[in-house]
Design a protein around this motif. Structure first.
Motif, PDB file in Angstrom:
ATOM      1  N   SER A  64       0.828  -1.212   0.000  1.00 22.71           N
ATOM      2  CA  SER A  64       0.000   0.000   0.000  1.00 22.71           C
ATOM      3  C   SER A  64       0.860   1.260   0.000  1.00 22.71           C
ATOM      4  N   SER A  65       1.968   1.222   0.735  1.00 21.57           N
ATOM      5  CA  SER A  65       2.839   2.392   0.803  1.00 21.57           C
ATOM      6  C   SER A  65       3.460   2.722  -0.540  1.00 21.57           C
ATOM      7  N   SER A  66       3.627   1.697  -1.384  1.00 21.06           N
ATOM      8  CA  SER A  66       4.191   1.924  -2.714  1.00 21.06           C
ATOM      9  C   SER A  66       3.122   2.349  -3.715  1.00 21.06           C
ATOM     10  N   ARG A  67       1.865   1.955  -3.467  1.00 24.98           N
ATOM     11  CA  ARG A  67       0.774   2.264  -4.393  1.00 24.98           C
ATOM     12  C   ARG A  67       0.204   3.658  -4.162  1.00 24.98           C
ATOM     13  N   PHE A  68       0.214   4.111  -2.901  1.00 24.59           N
ATOM     14  CA  PHE A  68      -0.392   5.402  -2.588  1.00 24.59           C
ATOM     15  C   PHE A  68       0.354   6.038  -1.425  1.00 24.59           C
ATOM     16  N   ASN A  69       0.764   7.263  -1.626  1.00 22.52           N
ATOM     17  CA  ASN A  69       1.499   7.975  -0.587  1.00 22.52           C
ATOM     18  C   ASN A  69       1.035   9.428  -0.576  1.00 22.52           C
ATOM     19  N   GLU A  70       0.700   9.914   0.592  1.00 23.33           N
ATOM     20  CA  GLU A  70       0.166  11.278   0.715  1.00 23.33           C
ATOM     21  C   GLU A  70       1.085  12.130   1.569  1.00 23.33           C
ATOM     22  N   MET A  71       1.421  13.300   1.023  1.00 22.02           N
ATOM     23  CA  MET A  71       2.212  14.275   1.765  1.00 22.02           C
ATOM     24  C   MET A  71       1.369  15.528   1.991  1.00 22.02           C
ATOM     25  N   GLU A  72       1.992  16.572   2.466  1.00 16.94           N
ATOM     26  CA  GLU A  72       1.242  17.778   2.833  1.00 16.94           C
ATOM     27  C   GLU A  72       0.477  18.367   1.656  1.00 16.94           C
ATOM     28  N   ASP A  73       1.114  18.524   0.537  1.00 10.81           N
ATOM     29  CA  ASP A  73       0.444  19.097  -0.640  1.00 10.81           C
ATOM     30  C   ASP A  73       0.706  18.256  -1.893  1.00 10.81           C
ATOM     31  N   GLU A  74       0.929  16.965  -1.675  1.00  8.45           N
ATOM     32  CA  GLU A  74       1.292  16.106  -2.813  1.00  8.45           C
ATOM     33  C   GLU A  74       0.719  14.705  -2.623  1.00  8.45           C
ATOM     34  N   LEU A  75       0.184  14.161  -3.710  1.00  6.85           N
ATOM     35  CA  LEU A  75      -0.272  12.778  -3.750  1.00  6.85           C
ATOM     36  C   LEU A  75       0.594  12.015  -4.734  1.00  6.85           C
ATOM     37  N   ILE A  76       1.145  10.886  -4.276  1.00  5.35           N
ATOM     38  CA  ILE A  76       1.967  10.041  -5.141  1.00  5.35           C
ATOM     39  C   ILE A  76       1.227   8.720  -5.322  1.00  5.35           C
ATOM     40  N   ASN A  78       0.755   5.068  -7.676  1.00  6.78           N
ATOM     41  CA  ASN A  78       1.257   4.105  -8.659  1.00  6.78           C
ATOM     42  C   ASN A  78       0.131   3.122  -8.973  1.00  6.78           C
ATOM     43  N   SER A  79      -0.189   2.999 -10.234  1.00  7.15           N
ATOM     44  CA  SER A  79      -1.299   2.138 -10.627  1.00  7.15           C
ATOM     45  C   SER A  79      -0.961   1.439 -11.937  1.00  7.15           C
ATOM     46  N   ASN A  80      -1.583   0.279 -12.139  1.00  4.44           N
ATOM     47  CA  ASN A  80      -1.407  -0.468 -13.381  1.00  4.44           C
ATOM     48  C   ASN A  80      -2.628  -0.282 -14.273  1.00  4.44           C
ATOM     49  N   PHE A  81      -2.395   0.019 -15.536  1.00  4.66           N
ATOM     50  CA  PHE A  81      -3.461   0.135 -16.517  1.00  4.66           C
ATOM     51  C   PHE A  81      -3.287  -0.978 -17.547  1.00  4.66           C
ATOM     52  N   GLU A  90      -1.853  -6.801 -21.135  1.00  2.00           N
ATOM     53  CA  GLU A  90      -0.594  -6.611 -20.428  1.00  2.00           C
ATOM     54  C   GLU A  90      -0.739  -5.425 -19.494  1.00  2.00           C
ATOM     55  N   TYR A  91      -0.055  -5.496 -18.368  1.00  5.66           N
ATOM     56  CA  TYR A  91      -0.095  -4.392 -17.423  1.00  5.66           C
ATOM     57  C   TYR A  91       0.943  -3.337 -17.796  1.00  5.66           C
ATOM     58  N   CYS A  92       0.513  -2.087 -17.728  1.00  4.26           N
ATOM     59  CA  CYS A  92       1.437  -0.979 -17.949  1.00  4.26           C
ATOM     60  C   CYS A  92       1.439  -0.113 -16.690  1.00  4.26           C
ATOM     61  N   PRO A  93       2.532  -0.088 -15.948  1.00  7.26           N
ATOM     62  CA  PRO A  93       2.572   0.742 -14.739  1.00  7.26           C
ATOM     63  C   PRO A  93       2.567   2.231 -15.082  1.00  7.26           C
ATOM     64  N   VAL A  94       1.810   2.991 -14.322  1.00  7.78           N
ATOM     65  CA  VAL A  94       1.711   4.438 -14.524  1.00  7.78           C
ATOM     66  C   VAL A  94       2.026   5.128 -13.201  1.00  7.78           C
ATOM     67  N   SER A  95       2.951   6.057 -13.247  1.00  8.35           N
ATOM     68  CA  SER A  95       3.291   6.861 -12.077  1.00  8.35           C
ATOM     69  C   SER A  95       2.505   8.164 -12.135  1.00  8.35           C
ATOM     70  N   ILE A  96       1.754   8.452 -11.070  1.00  9.91           N
ATOM     71  CA  ILE A  96       0.878   9.628 -11.030  1.00  9.91           C
ATOM     72  C   ILE A  96       1.243  10.474  -9.817  1.00  9.91           C
ATOM     73  N   ILE A  97       1.361  11.772 -10.050  1.00 16.05           N
ATOM     74  CA  ILE A  97       1.645  12.722  -8.974  1.00 16.05           C
ATOM     75  C   ILE A  97       0.680  13.901  -9.117  1.00 16.05           C
ATOM     76  N   ILE A  98       0.080  14.308  -8.012  1.00 15.51           N
ATOM     77  CA  ILE A  98      -0.716  15.538  -7.997  1.00 15.51           C
ATOM     78  C   ILE A  98      -0.079  16.477  -6.969  1.00 15.51           C
ATOM     79  N   GLU A  99       0.390  17.600  -7.456  1.00 16.66           N
ATOM     80  CA  GLU A  99       1.028  18.584  -6.582  1.00 16.66           C
ATOM     81  C   GLU A  99       0.491  19.973  -6.906  1.00 16.66           C
ATOM     82  N   LYS A 100      -0.054  20.619  -5.890  1.00 14.23           N
ATOM     83  CA  LYS A 100      -0.611  21.968  -6.027  1.00 14.23           C
ATOM     84  C   LYS A 100      -1.652  22.038  -7.145  1.00 14.23           C
ATOM     85  N   GLY A 101      -2.446  20.974  -7.251  1.00 14.83           N
ATOM     86  CA  GLY A 101      -3.524  20.957  -8.235  1.00 14.83           C
ATOM     87  C   GLY A 101      -3.107  20.596  -9.641  1.00 14.83           C
TER      88      GLY A 101
END
Length: 317
Positions: A64-76, A78-81, A90-101
């Motif tokens: 879970s810590s590798s799939r979803f990580n939340e900081m003060e103003d950032e969401l990290i 990791n998901s497979n599409f 086939e699985y394709c890993p996608v790295s997603i970050i949301i920072e300051k919108g």
């Protein structure tokens, strides 16, 4: 490949050149998408926005810590599409970050989910003002695509069921391979759906994700639960088809064994008669009889015929 989406005069504009990045106001940026980027493109984006995309190995971890990580103003995230190939999914890993919108995505494959999401965004560009809305659209598109894949899989299972019932057009080996392929696709779909369920559940618990979008996430959870039920039904149907197929195979094998058994038993009396007349005793009445040979042949034919008639009356044939 680099795609930068930003607000411009109440519409959504797109930029693909790295050199133009500094000309775009930071408050106008909505989505930065990297698809199989060059080393320079990735390094520049990470340095300019002070972010760090997850490695492919980390994106594929199940903790879970590798799939979803939340900081003060950032969401990290990791998901497979799912990437649709000729031989299956086939699985394709996608790295997603949301920072300051702002939404940042990093992937290696040209995923259909992202292409369809861009079409939705272009159809109503004024509805998007931040990266959270873009992420919701990507997740909604992924769920819709999973629903289409399950529907298509159900249709192919129904066609295989018809072929299995009619017992034509395909050999037993082809049917077994097809069943195995469908089972693998069903399991891949289930794993992909559960991955999205975990992601959305984590977003619902997040304090960073805006409260105004929680209603959309709750609807997604309901849709995912429905998809899991359909997926479960498809898997159970495949198990039923496999049992039916094995039943047909066993019936055919039993029929073949039955034929050999009947043939063996039918030839036992003639074999016994032939063995008797093949004995080398000096005093055998039929040895010098003129019709002895014909009599022995007739006796063997009659013994086989009587055996077959007996089997027929017993409905063993």
């Amino acid at each position: 490949m680099l795609r930068i989406y930003y607000k411009k005069d109440k519409r959504l504009a797109k930029e693909t050149e790295l050199e133009e990045l500094r000309e775009i106001p930071m408050e106008s940026l909505i989505w930065v998408d990297l698809q199989n980027p060059t080393v320079k493109e990735k390094a520049t984006i990470e340095t300019y926005f002070d972010i760090k995309y997850s490695s492919e190995e980390k994106s594929q971890e199940i903790e879970s810590s590798s799939r979803f990580n939340e900081m003060e103003d950032e969401l990290i995230i990791n998901s497979n599409f799912l990437s649709i190939r000729e031989k299956g999914f086939e699985y394709c890993p996608v790295s997603i970050i949301i920072e300051k919108g702002i939404l940042f995505t990093y992937r290696d494959d040209d995923l259909k989910t992202f292409g369809e999401s861009v079409k939705r965004i272009k159809a109503s560009p004024g509805s998007y003002s931040n990266g959270f809305q873009i992420l919701l659209t990507i997740l909604e598109t992924a769920i819709d695509q999973d629903a289409d894949l399950i529907e298509g899989l159900a249709k192919r299972i129904a066609e295989l069921n018809q072929q299995l019932t009619l017992r034509k057009s395909r050999s037993d080996e082809e049917i077994l391979i097809k069943l195995s392929s469908f089972q693998n696709e069903t399991m891949s779909l289930r794993e992909n759906i559960i991955d999205k369920q975990r992601l959305i559940s984590a977003l619902m618990k997040s304090s960073t994700f805006p409260e105004e979008y929680m209603g959309v996430l709750r609807i997604m959870i309901k849709d995912i639960s429905s998809l899991l039920e359909h997926n479960k039904f498809a898997f159970e149907r495949l198990e039923y088809l496999q049992d039916t197929f094995m039943g047909f195979v066993n019936i055919e094998q039993n029929h073949i064994i039955k034929i050999f058994t009947v043939a063996t038993v039918a030839f036992m009396p003639p074999t016994l008669i032939a063995s008797i007349y093949g004995m080398n005793f000096r005093l055998m009445p039929e040895l010098e009889w003129q019709y002895g040979y014909a009599f022995a042949l007739l006796l063997m034919i009659l013994s086989s015929a009587i055996t077959l008639i007996f089997f027929k009356k017993k409905n063993w044939l």
